[in-house]
Enzyme design. Structure first.
Site, PDB file in Angstrom:
ATOM      1  N   TRP A   1      11.685  -5.579  -5.583  1.00 57.33           N
ATOM      2  CA  TRP A   1      11.535  -3.639  -5.584  1.00 57.33           C
ATOM      3  C   TRP A   1      13.286  -2.833  -6.117  1.00 57.33           C
ATOM      4  O   TRP A   1      14.419  -3.847  -5.995  1.00 57.33           O
ATOM      5  CB  TRP A   1      11.027  -2.974  -4.451  1.00 57.33           C
ATOM      6  CG  TRP A   1      11.410  -1.355  -4.397  1.00 57.33           C
ATOM      7  CD1 TRP A   1      10.567  -0.881  -5.672  1.00 57.33           C
ATOM      8  CD2 TRP A   1      12.108  -0.181  -4.186  1.00 57.33           C
ATOM      9  NE1 TRP A   1      10.740   0.637  -5.004  1.00 57.33           N
ATOM     10  CE2 TRP A   1      11.969   0.946  -4.454  1.00 57.33           C
ATOM     11  CE3 TRP A   1      13.461  -0.405  -4.026  1.00 57.33           C
ATOM     12  CZ2 TRP A   1      13.234   2.145  -4.461  1.00 57.33           C
ATOM     13  CZ3 TRP A   1      14.137   0.216  -3.180  1.00 57.33           C
ATOM     14  CH2 TRP A   1      14.182   1.911  -4.110  1.00 57.33           C
TER      15      TRP A   1
ATOM     16  N   HIS B   1       3.421  -2.742   2.548  1.00 57.37           N
ATOM     17  CA  HIS B   1       4.687  -2.222   2.948  1.00 57.37           C
ATOM     18  C   HIS B   1       3.149  -1.138   3.991  1.00 57.37           C
ATOM     19  O   HIS B   1       3.263  -0.380   2.921  1.00 57.37           O
ATOM     20  CB  HIS B   1       5.546  -1.320   2.602  1.00 57.37           C
ATOM     21  CG  HIS B   1       6.393  -2.441   1.669  1.00 57.37           C
ATOM     22  ND1 HIS B   1       7.532  -2.254   1.270  1.00 57.37           N
ATOM     23  CD2 HIS B   1       6.985  -4.200   2.370  1.00 57.37           C
ATOM     24  CE1 HIS B   1       8.426  -3.068   1.040  1.00 57.37           C
ATOM     25  NE2 HIS B   1       7.935  -4.440   1.937  1.00 57.37           N
TER      26      HIS B   1
ATOM     27  N   ASP C   1       7.601  -0.526   6.796  1.00 58.69           N
ATOM     28  CA  ASP C   1       8.868   0.169   5.448  1.00 58.69           C
ATOM     29  C   ASP C   1       8.869   1.257   6.192  1.00 58.69           C
ATOM     30  O   ASP C   1       8.047   2.014   5.617  1.00 58.69           O
ATOM     31  CB  ASP C   1       8.014  -0.589   4.628  1.00 58.69           C
ATOM     32  CG  ASP C   1       9.941  -0.265   3.129  1.00 58.69           C
ATOM     33  OD1 ASP C   1      10.416   0.494   3.608  1.00 58.69           O
ATOM     34  OD2 ASP C   1       9.443  -0.424   2.076  1.00 58.69           O
TER      35      ASP C   1
ATOM     36  N   ASP D   1       7.101  10.722  -0.148  1.00 59.53           N
ATOM     37  CA  ASP D   1       7.809   9.050   0.301  1.00 59.53           C
ATOM     38  C   ASP D   1       8.798   8.676   1.731  1.00 59.53           C
ATOM     39  O   ASP D   1       9.785   8.714   1.366  1.00 59.53           O
ATOM     40  CB  ASP D   1       7.763   8.377  -0.758  1.00 59.53           C
ATOM     41  CG  ASP D   1       8.466   6.877  -0.468  1.00 59.53           C
ATOM     42  OD1 ASP D   1       8.188   6.097  -0.019  1.00 59.53           O
ATOM     43  OD2 ASP D   1       9.242   6.377  -1.484  1.00 59.53           O
TER      44      ASP D   1
ATOM     45  N   ASP E   1       2.998  -0.234  -1.169  1.00 57.11           N
ATOM     46  CA  ASP E   1       3.584   0.729  -0.347  1.00 57.11           C
ATOM     47  C   ASP E   1       2.850   1.901   0.258  1.00 57.11           C
ATOM     48  O   ASP E   1       2.406   2.427  -0.882  1.00 57.11           O
ATOM     49  CB  ASP E   1       4.880   0.330  -0.477  1.00 57.11           C
ATOM     50  CG  ASP E   1       6.087   1.697   0.447  1.00 57.11           C
ATOM     51  OD1 ASP E   1       5.150   2.569   0.849  1.00 57.11           O
ATOM     52  OD2 ASP E   1       6.852   1.080   0.844  1.00 57.11           O
TER      53      ASP E   1
ATOM     54  N   GLU F   1       6.835  -4.537  -6.052  1.00 56.51           N
ATOM     55  CA  GLU F   1       6.734  -3.244  -5.393  1.00 56.51           C
ATOM     56  C   GLU F   1       6.861  -2.463  -6.565  1.00 56.51           C
ATOM     57  O   GLU F   1       7.479  -2.262  -7.008  1.00 56.51           O
ATOM     58  CB  GLU F   1       7.590  -3.109  -3.742  1.00 56.51           C
ATOM     59  CG  GLU F   1       6.694  -2.016  -3.292  1.00 56.51           C
ATOM     60  CD  GLU F   1       7.899  -1.371  -2.135  1.00 56.51           C
ATOM     61  OE1 GLU F   1       8.660  -2.413  -1.638  1.00 56.51           O
ATOM     62  OE2 GLU F   1       7.161  -0.436  -1.171  1.00 56.51           O
TER      63      GLU F   1
ATOM     64  N   LYS G   1       6.529   2.241  -7.781  1.00 49.70           N
ATOM     65  CA  LYS G   1       6.083   3.367  -7.152  1.00 49.70           C
ATOM     66  C   LYS G   1       6.292   4.602  -8.346  1.00 49.70           C
ATOM     67  O   LYS G   1       6.523   4.137  -9.294  1.00 49.70           O
ATOM     68  CB  LYS G   1       7.659   2.879  -6.511  1.00 49.70           C
ATOM     69  CG  LYS G   1       8.021   3.821  -5.989  1.00 49.70           C
ATOM     70  CD  LYS G   1       9.134   3.636  -5.169  1.00 49.70           C
ATOM     71  CE  LYS G   1      10.045   5.284  -4.248  1.00 49.70           C
ATOM     72  NZ  LYS G   1      11.257   5.209  -3.123  1.00 49.70           N
TER      73      LYS G   1
ATOM     74  N   ASP H   1       8.704   8.029   4.516  1.00 52.55           N
ATOM     75  CA  ASP H   1       8.970   6.910   5.484  1.00 52.55           C
ATOM     76  C   ASP H   1       9.642   7.368   6.753  1.00 52.55           C
ATOM     77  O   ASP H   1      10.040   7.030   7.674  1.00 52.55           O
ATOM     78  CB  ASP H   1      10.342   6.165   4.886  1.00 52.55           C
ATOM     79  CG  ASP H   1       9.550   4.829   3.515  1.00 52.55           C
ATOM     80  OD1 ASP H   1       9.173   4.164   4.228  1.00 52.55           O
ATOM     81  OD2 ASP H   1      11.050   4.806   2.539  1.00 52.55           O
TER      82      ASP H   1
ATOM     83  N   HIS I   1       4.494   5.061  -1.819  1.00 53.70           N
ATOM     84  CA  HIS I   1       3.932   5.133  -2.930  1.00 53.70           C
ATOM     85  C   HIS I   1       2.835   4.856  -4.059  1.00 53.70           C
ATOM     86  O   HIS I   1       2.951   5.112  -5.214  1.00 53.70           O
ATOM     87  CB  HIS I   1       4.831   3.507  -3.814  1.00 53.70           C
ATOM     88  CG  HIS I   1       6.389   3.339  -3.200  1.00 53.70           C
ATOM     89  ND1 HIS I   1       6.496   2.274  -3.118  1.00 53.70           N
ATOM     90  CD2 HIS I   1       6.537   3.910  -2.272  1.00 53.70           C
ATOM     91  CE1 HIS I   1       8.070   1.540  -2.467  1.00 53.70           C
ATOM     92  NE2 HIS I   1       7.523   2.761  -1.473  1.00 53.70           N
TER      93      HIS I   1
END
Ligand code: RNT
Ligand code: ZN
Length: 418
Positions: free
Chosen positions: A184, A286, A326, A294, A259, A225, A227, A296, A262
């Protein structure tokens, strides 16, 4: 009723709809979920001084974050002891451990810089996943790494990727478990670019060069990955969804990694999982919690988390989906963050395994949609808590939130003294 009786009653209720809760627990115990080392220190790592870059950010300043490999390992041990299920260790290249006075730049990283992590993983019977670190480093030029128009910069990062392939193979050989190596980059532009294709062509070429490093495809599983955007790179991301999916589709052995932070907020990775499984032998995830973007946040036992787990189980794809957590929250106790996220994903998987998927699919195929809706609602009231409690007990961890007392004590005795 004591726990045994409560579980027995729940087990019978599930059995009546064709669900074997004992089998579900046995199965879950064998499924590895990758635990990300970077929740323990706000994605800082040990190989650089500068700030976290690449369009990602941790917010918060909870005291006592791990500053050395020993502290990170100690914290991770505390977290691991409170989680049921099978764990795999997820490392970033920036977590290389150097001897006193030694340093290797990212393009020169070697297996020996991860020997301590291998020992840690082996002692705990864990495999290892790996990530080259294309952020938080002074060789990033104008926000670009693998897609940089500057050939020297791009070369540096290709070499980093190749070094990581070699390290991933070392992990796989040492632990006897395939290593998922995820690529990524935060490469992109804040404002409207004039050329969207050339950076992607360079990115494509760079990944191809990385994957040209010889490796055993059974041991190393490279992924790409995607995004949609990052902080400071809002207008354009080289590694967009279409880019990475197409790359993985056209390069044998390369997996797409989704993910769930994303995508645009109205997109659902739970729906994308079965779509990709129609075409790819294996995919990677993820698992995170995006709050409006995003962000997280720590993974919770929420609807989309449940739905993602359900899809993996319904598609009979537990052995085709590599699952990694993640997220990174620096505003709360970092160990509790690890524990809540991991336990949430375990709950989601166990819940999915305790769902009468064949029966529900039959209702769908027979177009009995009213019954399907009623059943799906009914199942929400099934005694899942009793199964979870039993699972935790069988795994030797507490089922309720009393694990937090252990973390609080550790917070006082260890974290606050750092
Ligand atoms: C960033 C990506 C990436 C990182 C980790 C640290 O948006 O999700 O996977 O979070 O590599
Ligand atoms: Zn990610």
């Amino acid at each position: 009723m004591n726990q045994k009786e409560t579980y027995q009653a729940a087990k019978e209720m599930y059995a009546a709809i064709g669900v074997d809760t004992d089998a579900a627990m046995e199965k879950l115990k064998e499924i590895p979920v990758s635990l990300h080392c970077w929740q323990g220190d706000d994605v800082t790592g040990f190989d650089h001084e500068g700030p976290l870059t690449g369009g990602i950010q941790t917010t918060g300043n909870y005291p006592g974050k791990a500053k050395t490999p020993e502290q990170l390992m100690q914290d991770m041990d505390m977290a691991l002891s409170l989680m049921p299920g099978k764990k795999k260790l997820n490392l970033h290249a920036s977590y290389a451990i150097f001897e006193e006075g030694e340093h290797a730049d990212r393009n020169e990283l070697a297996p020996k810089h991860f020997a301590k992590w291998v020992a840690f993983a082996k002692e705990r019977n864990m495999g290892i996943d790996f990530n080259p670190t294309f952020f938080s480093h002074d060789r990033i030029k104008d926000g670009l790494t693998l897609s940089s128009p500057d050939e020297e910069t791009r070369r540096f990062w290709i070499e980093h990727g190749k070094a990581c392939i070699r390290i991933s193979e070392y992990f796989a050989k040492e632990t006897g478990t395939p290593c998922v190596m995820n690529i990524w980059t935060g490469d992109g532009y804040k404002d409207i670019p004039a050329d969207r294709m050339a950076p992607r062509m360079r990115y494509k070429d760079s990944i191809e060069q990385i994957l040209a490093e010889p490796y055993d495809k059974k041991l190393v599983k490279p992924c790409v990955e995607s995004k949609v955007f990052g902080i400071g790179v809002e207008s354009y991301t080289a590694g967009s969804a279409e880019f990475t999916l197409s790359f993985a589709a056209t390069h044998e052995g390369c997996l797409p990694l989704m993910d769930n932070g994303h995508y645009h907020p109205t997109e659902f990775v739970s729906d994308k999982i079965p779509a990709l499984l129609c075409f790819y032998p294996e995919i990677a995830l993820h698992i995170t919690r995006p709050v409006r973007w995003d962000s997280d946040h720590v993974v919770l036992f929420d609807d989309e988390t449940k739905e993602m787990a359900k899809e993996i189980v319904r598609c009979n794809a537990l052995n085709r989906v590599y699952m990694a957590l993640d997220y990174f929250d620096a505003s709360i106790n970092r160990i509790a963050a690890w524990v809540v996220g991991f336990r949430s994903w375990q709950k989601a998987l166990l819940g999915a395994l305790c769902t009468p998927n064949d029966m529900l699919a039959r209702l769908q195929d027979e177009n009995r949609m009213t019954e399907l809706m009623v059943w799906q609602e009914e199942l929400k009231n099934y005694p899942f808590g009793a199964v979870w409690t039993e699972y935790c007990e069988r795994c030797g961890v507490t089922a309720d939130k009393s694990w937090l007392e252990t973390v609080k004590k550790y917070d006082e005795e260890v974290l606050r003294k750092r």
